[in-house]
Design an enzyme around this catalytic site. Structure first.
Site, mmCIF file in Angstrom:
data_model
loop_
_atom_site.group_PDB
_atom_site.id
_atom_site.type_symbol
_atom_site.label_atom_id
_atom_site.label_comp_id
_atom_site.label_asym_id
_atom_site.label_seq_id
_atom_site.Cartn_x
_atom_site.Cartn_y
_atom_site.Cartn_z
ATOM 1 C CG ASP A 26 -1.937 -1.164 1.171
ATOM 2 O OD1 ASP A 26 -1.883 -1.988 0.233
ATOM 3 O OD2 ASP A 26 -2.743 -1.280 2.111
ATOM 4 C CE LYS A 131 -3.469 -4.322 1.285
ATOM 5 N NZ LYS A 131 -4.193 -3.541 2.261
ATOM 6 C CB CYS A 164 -2.113 -2.552 5.437
ATOM 7 S SG CYS A 164 -3.769 -1.851 5.247
HETATM 8 N N1 TIU Z 1 -2.622 0.394 4.279
HETATM 9 C C1 TIU Z 1 -3.084 0.641 5.503
HETATM 10 O O1 TIU Z 1 -2.369 0.489 6.482
HETATM 11 N N2 TIU Z 1 -4.367 1.141 5.608
HETATM 12 C C2 TIU Z 1 -4.798 1.983 6.604
HETATM 13 O O2 TIU Z 1 -5.955 2.375 6.641
HETATM 14 N N3 TIU Z 1 -3.843 2.367 7.520
HETATM 15 C C3 TIU Z 1 -3.997 3.252 8.541
HETATM 16 O O3 TIU Z 1 -3.073 3.381 9.333
HETATM 17 N N4 TIU Z 1 -5.097 3.974 8.627
#
Ligand code: TIU
Length: 226
Positions: A26, A131, A164
């Protein structure tokens, strides 16, 4: 078979690089740049920049050594049919998933904000896993891809450490994949959560996996690439 020794905690590891993949979680504009999903949740997105340069180095070394590299992106279909209402309904209505922002609709596939930051952009042949959740194994074909290629070990990078990255590592561990989280290639909006997120992974003899720094990993990959 190409082995590398990785200095990691709680123990050093010997891994077969032919059965190892780098998974970059991500590293999207929506999390790292102003006006995206991370900012909409009230976070200081500049905190995640620290991971970009170490990730670039690991990505370059992995490509050089011929490792499989997989990228993931969190996001949803434009009609939100894959977004749980409870996820969408949280926070300021003007800044929710699907709302318009400076990088397009927040956390929606195909929008500029959903894409991976230019510094870490995938090249041809590197799978990108879209995802809908926090974990990269939830409702995706990641496990199938890894098993088809005989992958046993994941070198995990990305954001955020406690969300994530941790969710994906826990999912991977339960599926029998060995995870080595590269500490400086991960980042959080909350430094204390980053530290604890890593501590939780390597505690109890590596209950979810191992934690390494990028430098010793780069050294090992450079030896293997020779
Ligand atoms: N990729 C991921 O970690 N999604 C989130 O929403 N992370 C947060 O820390 N909010």
């Amino acid at each position: 078979m190409q082995h590398a020794t990785i200095e990691a905690e709680p123990t050093p590891l010997s891994i077969d690089l032919d059965k190892t993949a780098v998974v970059i979680i991500d590293m999207q504009r929506d999390f790292l740049e102003p006006g995206g999903f991370g900012a909409a949740l009230g976070n200081d997105v500049s905190r995640l920049r620290a991971a970009v340069s170490p990730c670039r180095e690991v990505l370059a070394a992995a490509r050089q050594a011929g490792l499989l590299v997989i990228h993931t992106r969190e996001g949803h279909r434009p009609d939100l049919s894959d977004a749980p209402p409870l996820k969408v309904e949280r926070g300021n209505p003007a800044l929710r998933i699907g709302a318009p922002g400076p990088m397009g609709r927040i956390l929606i596939r195909g929008e500029p904000g959903h894409d991976i930051i230019p510094e870490l952009y995938p090249i041809a042949g590197e799978p990108v896993i879209d995802k809908p959740g926090k974990g990269a194994f939830c409702q995706t074909d990641l496990e199938l891809m890894l098993r088809n290629r005989g992958i046993e070990t994941l070198l995990v990078c990305g954001v955020t450490t406690e969300v994530c990255v941790n969710t994906t590592v826990r999912e991977a561990n339960d599926r029998g994949f060995r995870c080595i989280v590269i500490a400086d290639c991960c980042a959080s909006y909350f430094p204390e959560f980053h530290d604890m997120g890593l501590a939780m992974i390597k505690a109890q003899g590596g209950i979810f996996g191992w934690v390494s720094a990028s430098k010793p990993l780069l050294n090992s990959l450079a030896v293997a690439a020779r």
